[in-house]
Design a protein around this motif. Structure first.
Motif, PDB file in Angstrom:
ATOM      1  N   VAL A  90      12.393  62.742  65.541  1.00 44.52           N
ATOM      2  CA  VAL A  90      12.954  63.849  64.748  1.00 44.52           C
ATOM      3  C   VAL A  90      14.162  63.361  63.959  1.00 44.52           C
ATOM      4  CG1 VAL A  90      13.949  66.166  64.815  1.00 44.52           C
ATOM      5  CG2 VAL A  90      12.158  65.524  66.452  1.00 44.52           C
ATOM      6  N   ASN A  91      14.185  63.694  62.674  1.00 46.56           N
ATOM      7  CA  ASN A  91      15.324  63.410  61.808  1.00 46.56           C
ATOM      8  C   ASN A  91      16.082  64.703  61.524  1.00 46.56           C
ATOM      9  OD1 ASN A  91      14.808  60.547  61.331  1.00 46.56           O
ATOM     10  ND2 ASN A  91      13.028  61.248  60.162  1.00 46.56           N
ATOM     11  N   ASN A  92      17.277  64.580  61.009  1.00 50.81           N
ATOM     12  CA  ASN A  92      18.042  65.771  60.632  1.00 50.81           C
ATOM     13  C   ASN A  92      17.342  66.569  59.537  1.00 50.81           C
ATOM     14  OD1 ASN A  92      20.254  65.384  62.426  1.00 50.81           O
ATOM     15  ND2 ASN A  92      21.089  63.827  61.056  1.00 50.81           N
ATOM     16  N   THR A  93      16.511  65.902  58.753  1.00 50.72           N
ATOM     17  CA  THR A  93      15.796  66.562  57.662  1.00 50.72           C
ATOM     18  C   THR A  93      14.401  67.027  58.054  1.00 50.72           C
ATOM     19  OG1 THR A  93      15.018  64.406  56.882  1.00 50.72           O
ATOM     20  CG2 THR A  93      17.044  65.272  55.894  1.00 50.72           C
ATOM     21  N   SER A  94      13.983  66.762  59.280  1.00 49.03           N
ATOM     22  CA  SER A  94      12.615  67.100  59.699  1.00 49.03           C
ATOM     23  C   SER A  94      12.399  68.606  59.779  1.00 49.03           C
ATOM     24  CB  SER A  94      12.313  66.506  61.082  1.00 49.03           C
ATOM     25  OG  SER A  94      12.321  65.098  61.060  1.00 49.03           O
ATOM     26  N   HIS A  95      11.203  69.013  59.401  1.00 47.20           N
ATOM     27  CA  HIS A  95      10.750  70.373  59.709  1.00 47.20           C
ATOM     28  C   HIS A  95       9.988  70.276  61.027  1.00 47.20           C
ATOM     29  CE1 HIS A  95       8.135  74.114  58.598  1.00 47.20           C
ATOM     30  NE2 HIS A  95       8.858  74.273  59.693  1.00 47.20           N
ATOM     31  N   VAL A  96      10.569  70.819  62.079  1.00 44.26           N
ATOM     32  CA  VAL A  96       9.979  70.765  63.411  1.00 44.26           C
ATOM     33  C   VAL A  96       9.069  71.979  63.609  1.00 44.26           C
ATOM     34  CG1 VAL A  96      10.448  70.723  65.883  1.00 44.26           C
ATOM     35  CG2 VAL A  96      11.982  69.523  64.297  1.00 44.26           C
ATOM     36  N   VAL A  97       7.828  71.730  64.009  1.00 41.64           N
ATOM     37  CA  VAL A  97       6.878  72.801  64.310  1.00 41.64           C
ATOM     38  C   VAL A  97       6.480  72.665  65.780  1.00 41.64           C
ATOM     39  CG1 VAL A  97       4.661  73.859  63.773  1.00 41.64           C
ATOM     40  CG2 VAL A  97       6.028  72.835  61.932  1.00 41.64           C
ATOM     41  N   ILE A  98       6.716  73.710  66.544  1.00 41.99           N
ATOM     42  CA  ILE A  98       6.513  73.670  67.994  1.00 41.99           C
ATOM     43  C   ILE A  98       5.365  74.596  68.389  1.00 41.99           C
ATOM     44  CG2 ILE A  98       7.643  73.943  70.240  1.00 41.99           C
ATOM     45  CD1 ILE A  98      10.322  73.635  68.868  1.00 41.99           C
ATOM     46  N   TYR A  99       4.545  74.112  69.318  1.00 40.59           N
ATOM     47  CA  TYR A  99       3.443  74.943  69.819  1.00 40.59           C
ATOM     48  C   TYR A  99       3.327  74.782  71.329  1.00 40.59           C
ATOM     49  CZ  TYR A  99       0.377  70.823  70.392  1.00 40.59           C
ATOM     50  OH  TYR A  99      -0.175  69.628  70.800  1.00 40.59           O
ATOM     51  N   ASP A 100       2.530  75.638  71.950  1.00 42.01           N
ATOM     52  CA  ASP A 100       2.192  75.450  73.354  1.00 42.01           C
ATOM     53  C   ASP A 100       0.717  75.760  73.577  1.00 42.01           C
ATOM     54  OD1 ASP A 100       1.828  78.280  74.379  1.00 42.01           O
ATOM     55  OD2 ASP A 100       3.948  78.454  73.861  1.00 42.01           O
ATOM     56  N   SER A 101       0.234  75.406  74.743  1.00 44.69           N
ATOM     57  CA  SER A 101      -1.205  75.485  75.019  1.00 44.69           C
ATOM     58  C   SER A 101      -1.663  76.869  75.452  1.00 44.69           C
ATOM     59  CB  SER A 101      -1.591  74.469  76.096  1.00 44.69           C
ATOM     60  OG  SER A 101      -0.875  74.725  77.297  1.00 44.69           O
ATOM     61  N   GLN A 102      -0.715  77.799  75.639  1.00 46.58           N
ATOM     62  CA  GLN A 102      -1.096  79.145  76.061  1.00 46.58           C
ATOM     63  C   GLN A 102      -1.151  80.131  74.892  1.00 46.58           C
ATOM     64  OE1 GLN A 102       0.404  80.424  80.068  1.00 46.58           O
ATOM     65  NE2 GLN A 102       1.823  78.717  79.786  1.00 46.58           N
ATOM     66  N   GLY A 103      -0.726  79.691  73.726  1.00 47.90           N
ATOM     67  CA  GLY A 103      -0.742  80.574  72.564  1.00 47.90           C
ATOM     68  C   GLY A 103       0.659  80.952  72.150  1.00 47.90           C
ATOM     69  N   MET A 104       1.361  81.619  73.059  1.00 46.98           N
ATOM     70  CA  MET A 104       2.769  81.951  72.810  1.00 46.98           C
ATOM     71  C   MET A 104       3.431  82.212  74.156  1.00 46.98           C
ATOM     72  SD  MET A 104       4.933  82.030  70.347  1.00 46.98           S
ATOM     73  CE  MET A 104       3.845  82.172  68.908  1.00 46.98           C
ATOM     74  N   PHE A 105       3.984  81.149  74.714  1.00 46.91           N
ATOM     75  CA  PHE A 105       4.662  81.284  75.993  1.00 46.91           C
ATOM     76  C   PHE A 105       5.938  80.444  76.029  1.00 46.91           C
ATOM     77  CE2 PHE A 105       5.346  79.929  80.460  1.00 46.91           C
ATOM     78  CZ  PHE A 105       5.643  81.172  80.995  1.00 46.91           C
ATOM     79  N   SER A 106       5.780  79.137  76.008  1.00 47.68           N
ATOM     80  CA  SER A 106       6.947  78.256  76.150  1.00 47.68           C
ATOM     81  C   SER A 106       7.436  77.660  74.839  1.00 47.68           C
ATOM     82  CB  SER A 106       6.625  77.127  77.139  1.00 47.68           C
ATOM     83  OG  SER A 106       5.427  76.458  76.772  1.00 47.68           O
ATOM     84  N   ALA A 107       6.636  77.711  73.774  1.00 49.97           N
ATOM     85  CA  ALA A 107       7.072  77.142  72.494  1.00 49.97           C
ATOM     86  C   ALA A 107       8.374  77.767  71.981  1.00 49.97           C
ATOM     87  CB  ALA A 107       5.962  77.271  71.450  1.00 49.97           C
ATOM     88  N   PRO A 108       8.556  79.097  72.103  1.00 47.75           N
ATOM     89  CA  PRO A 108       9.826  79.666  71.641  1.00 47.75           C
ATOM     90  C   PRO A 108      11.053  79.111  72.366  1.00 47.75           C
ATOM     91  CG  PRO A 108       8.174  81.385  71.770  1.00 47.75           C
ATOM     92  CD  PRO A 108       7.577  80.164  72.420  1.00 47.75           C
ATOM     93  N   ARG A 109      10.870  78.633  73.587  1.00 40.90           N
ATOM     94  CA  ARG A 109      11.990  77.994  74.284  1.00 40.90           C
ATOM     95  C   ARG A 109      12.434  76.759  73.507  1.00 40.90           C
ATOM     96  NH1 ARG A 109      16.052  78.410  78.353  1.00 40.90           N
ATOM     97  NH2 ARG A 109      16.730  76.285  78.720  1.00 40.90           N
ATOM     98  N   GLY A 110      11.479  75.962  73.038  1.00 41.85           N
ATOM     99  CA  GLY A 110      11.818  74.804  72.223  1.00 41.85           C
ATOM    100  C   GLY A 110      12.495  75.199  70.926  1.00 41.85           C
ATOM    101  N   TRP A 111      11.978  76.253  70.292  1.00 39.15           N
ATOM    102  CA  TRP A 111      12.573  76.769  69.053  1.00 39.15           C
ATOM    103  C   TRP A 111      14.037  77.136  69.276  1.00 39.15           C
ATOM    104  CZ3 TRP A 111      14.540  81.733  68.578  1.00 39.15           C
ATOM    105  CH2 TRP A 111      14.880  82.168  67.291  1.00 39.15           C
ATOM    106  N   TRP A 112      14.295  77.888  70.362  1.00 40.95           N
ATOM    107  CA  TRP A 112      15.663  78.320  70.659  1.00 40.95           C
ATOM    108  C   TRP A 112      16.571  77.129  70.927  1.00 40.95           C
ATOM    109  CZ3 TRP A 112      18.002  77.704  75.571  1.00 40.95           C
ATOM    110  CH2 TRP A 112      19.295  78.256  75.672  1.00 40.95           C
TER     111      TRP A 112
END
Length: 285
Positions: A90-112
């Motif tokens: 990851v760079n300071n300029t990267s657009h980070v896209v996060i996902y999880d295998s359940q659909g929507m469970f733990s990915a928002p934790r990474g976002w936060w």
């Protein structure tokens, strides 16, 4: 490149970006899958078995978590976050896209976590890996290829997180609204907490919004529907403080609140695992 305000992206959008070499160069895809302690699944093995192309595993349970604490997956220091996230390319300029295998469970934790560490250009994949697979898009399997470290440098934003002692002093503050993401039965203490030694109930003046109320088949409700959910519990001037069992599904609410136009959002990282275990913190049943 999308606006940093667009916190949620579709599988179709991500596939289009990854299909273009120029656009793909600025995107880092992270798999932040995690499961409840009683779920017999191994997120890292599942990542090796099948993942979105170019994805790296974002391990907030072990590697990207505060050491020397009995509480699960607590937010690490900015230095530790910087070190581990840079290893993921990851760079300071990267657009980070996060996902999880359940659909929507733990990915928002990474976002936060990225938001708390000063990185705004971060999105969550709506519907997660299931949506990607359902669309028939390409996948990878096996051990991921080695990558170069990025230049990411965290800049901690304390307003995104709150500790138990500070929150305890704010319980009667009308300028805040605590919203608990746990299922209603746990909030109302009609069932026992799944973790041993944790009291049942909720914080004084907290309101309940089970995280599942914001989702349909792993996808967020439409923005207007999300607004209605939060308008029914709070006003636009209040700081929203989100809690749950251990700080994971609270982040679903934080993401949904941002999508609904609420900017002043905070997550209580220790959540009920910490609060319910400490007799010094008041509990309502």
């Amino acid at each position: 490149m999308i606006s940093p305000a667009n916190n949620i992206v579709s599988a179709a959008w991500l596939n289009q970006q990854l299909s273009d070499a120029v656009l793909a160069a600025s995107i880092v895809v992270l798999d932040a899958s995690a499961f409840m302690p009683d779920v017999p699944r191994d997120p890292q093995q599942e990542f090796i078995d099948v993942r979105i192309p170019t994805a790296r595993f974002f391990d907030f349970n072990h590697k990207i978590a505060a050491p020397n604490t009995d509480l699960p997956h607590m937010l690490p220091s900015a230095d530790l976050f910087t070190t581990e996230v840079a290893k993921l390319g990851v760079n300071n300029t990267s657009h980070v896209v996060i996902y999880d295998s359940q659909g929507m469970f733990s990915a928002p934790r990474g976002w936060w976590m990225f938001k708390a560490m000063g990185h705004d250009n971060v999105s969550v994949l709506d519907g997660g890996l299931p949506a990607w697979l359902a669309a028939g898009y390409a996948t990878q399997t096996g051990e991921p290829a080695a990558i170069e470290s990025g230049d990411f440098c965290a800049k901690f934003r304390p307003n995104w997180v709150i500790d138990a002692d500070t929150l305890c002093q704010k319980l009667d503050d009308k300028q805040i609204q605590i919203i608990d993401a746990r299922p209603s039965a746990r909030f109302l203490a009609t069932v026992k907490e799944p973790r041993a030694g944790i009291r049942s109930g909720h914080m004084p003046n907290a309101k309940n919004l089970p995280f599942g109320n914001l989702l349909v088949n792993g996808h967020f409700l439409a923005t207007e529907q999300l607004k209605q959910q939060f308008d029914g519990l709070s006003n636009n001037q209040q700081q929203l403080i989100f809690s749950c069992g251990s700080g994971v599904t609270a982040c679903i609410l934080a993401l949904a609140a941002q999508q609904a136009g609420r900017d002043n959002v905070t997550v209580y990282d220790g959540s009920w695992t910490e609060w319910g275990a400490n007799e010094n913190y008041p509990v309502v049943k």
